[in-house]
Design an enzyme around this catalytic site. Sequence first.
Site, short mmCIF file in Angstrom:
data_model
loop_
_atom_site.label_atom_id
_atom_site.label_comp_id
_atom_site.label_asym_id
_atom_site.label_seq_id
_atom_site.Cartn_x
_atom_site.Cartn_y
_atom_site.Cartn_z
N GLU A 185 0.86 -1.18 0.00
CA GLU A 185 0.00 0.00 0.00
C GLU A 185 0.90 1.23 0.00
OE1 GLU A 185 -3.78 2.05 2.30
OE2 GLU A 185 -2.34 0.91 3.46
N ASP A 215 -5.45 10.91 8.82
CA ASP A 215 -4.21 10.41 9.39
C ASP A 215 -3.81 11.10 10.68
OD1 ASP A 215 -3.19 8.35 7.55
OD2 ASP A 215 -3.27 9.97 6.07
#
Lengths: 260, 395
Positions: free
Chosen positions: A45, A56
């Site tokens: 990924e 995030d």
Amino acid sequence: MRGLKGAFRADRAALIPYLTAGYPTLEGAREVAAAYVAAGADILEIGVPFSDPLADGPTIQDTTTRALRNGADLDYCLELAAGYAERVPVVLLVYYNNVFARGAERFLDEAAGAGVAGLVIPDLPADEAGEFRELAGARGVAMCPLVAPTSTDERIEHIGGIATGFVYCVSVAGVTGVREGLPPGAVELLRRVRRRVSVPVALGFGIGSVEAAVEASAEADGIIIGSRLMQLVGEGGAERAGGWLREVREALDGAKAGTR
Amino acid sequence: MRQRARPGYFGGFGGRFVPETLIHALEELEAAYERYRTDPEFVEELDALAKDFVGRPTPLMFAERLTRKWGGARVYLKREDLAHTGAHKINNTLGQILLADRMGKSRIIAETGAGQHGVATATVAALYGKECVVYMGEEDTRRQRLNVVRMQLLGAEVRPVKSGSRTLKDAVNETIRDWVANVEDTHYIIGSVVGPAPYPRMVRDFQTVIGREIEAQARERFGRDPDAIVACVGAGSNAIGAFHPFIGREGVRLIGVEAAGHGIGTGKHGASLAGGRLGVLHGAMSYVLQTEDGQIQEAHSVSAGLDYPAVGPEHAYLRDEGLAEYVSVTDEEALEAFTLLGRTEGILPALESAHAVSYAEKVAKELGPEANVVINLSGRGDKDVEVAAEALGAL
């Protein structure tokens, strides 16, 4: 290009390590990717750095800020992906504005050209994905949408319906980041999701230890590890991260007979 | 993905581009808003607070000396600067705290740039006995120290944001991250007509009290609609509130004034409509200041409230449909207007509102003495005294 289907096997959970493209340096990220593949990653990924990554936590934010300073633009990210796409399926994690700025069709053409197998777009929920999903499908790029602990059963079914790669199951209501142990409720969520979708289900957000990965692998088709690995890259580079990932790989392989 | 008429969109703008974790909370919020916005008890409570707590209706004042000085249209000031806490922001925070209370949320979070929305949020959180956390770019906590203290005195916790550019856009990111992690007991009071649906519409509705009052007061003062309404546009909540009842109405020009900063050509500005491209920021599709690769750029304006790299999706729609006009004014022009209003009318406007004052001169002269022009004076200038002193000293 390697597709996502072959990466998921019935007898063990797929290992999906994350790296931020361009972190710690443009060249260093290639070493990280190589170390992941050598450690036995089933899917890579690769995160496309965005200036405002609102899903995030601080660890990955720091890596994306650094990567942008290093000059990691979209062309670089695609080139990085292309370098590994022959060996292992590559999924891009990309915020929607980076896709939209390039133009959805052009982005997808270029991603497909780089051999990208699938996309995780954290800020493109199922309701907004309709048209984009069709464009992606036409190019053989799989959609890997998120489900969250707050998703209702009906929504999980809806999301499962648009998923063409895997469903990215967010273990906890929160942002990415290393957490102690597997969040309570993660296993139950995995069960709830697996009953309702037909594609593989991978668990991510907060898997920070070998034990948590093993525990999750009892229910998940795949394990996504990001922040912990980025921390290790920060501390000891690709080698440290790769070494730890190998431990996870071995533990997952050891666990397969007992629990699955 | 444009031109699709569906809920949460204004033409091709708006939508709900957020992580899945928030979808449930947004649906819940939308349902609660739909239920309560016409609920007589809710409306009555909001109206009573608007009157007794905020001091509404705010006056529509004839600016006689300014009118004479400009020698054009008759100029009126909608005095939002006289609302409690010193700006229009309170109209929205009050509406949202009532909603949060009915939804059983015990904790309130908000972002703030200059601190006006933070203060307005801390104020209503205190009024309703809620825990309150305000995120503010570290840079801004230094520049706007006084507002940090005001929030703290009202019982709020101010968390400096150290990520990204450490300004308003990063404060929004951080507030969204907090919300994702605490969505069960927390309501996010967003400060403008931005963010994912239903925020842009809901915040607009709470701010539309400004336009409704202008409409009634204009009839009373000069027997008809204004010929033009001028308001500053950062993200655009005061402007949309003032414009909304008049959208599409014959003979009423709606003029939004963006921050040109050092000049649109310099790249140092806050004018997302003039200088941005279509994109997604903070959950909505709109015009955004960004690089070719889609990285969000920092905005610049002498007024912190216009220092935001995107614009509310409904403004994007109004502009593209030709339903409102959008122009821009530089830092220097805004500072001149700041002083001008102080010396002619005895009112120091917020530097944001000074942008509207500056452009209104052109409008007034263009329309001539038979016309009536309303400037939405969205806030008072006390917070800007230091910035203005510094900038004017340097001019």
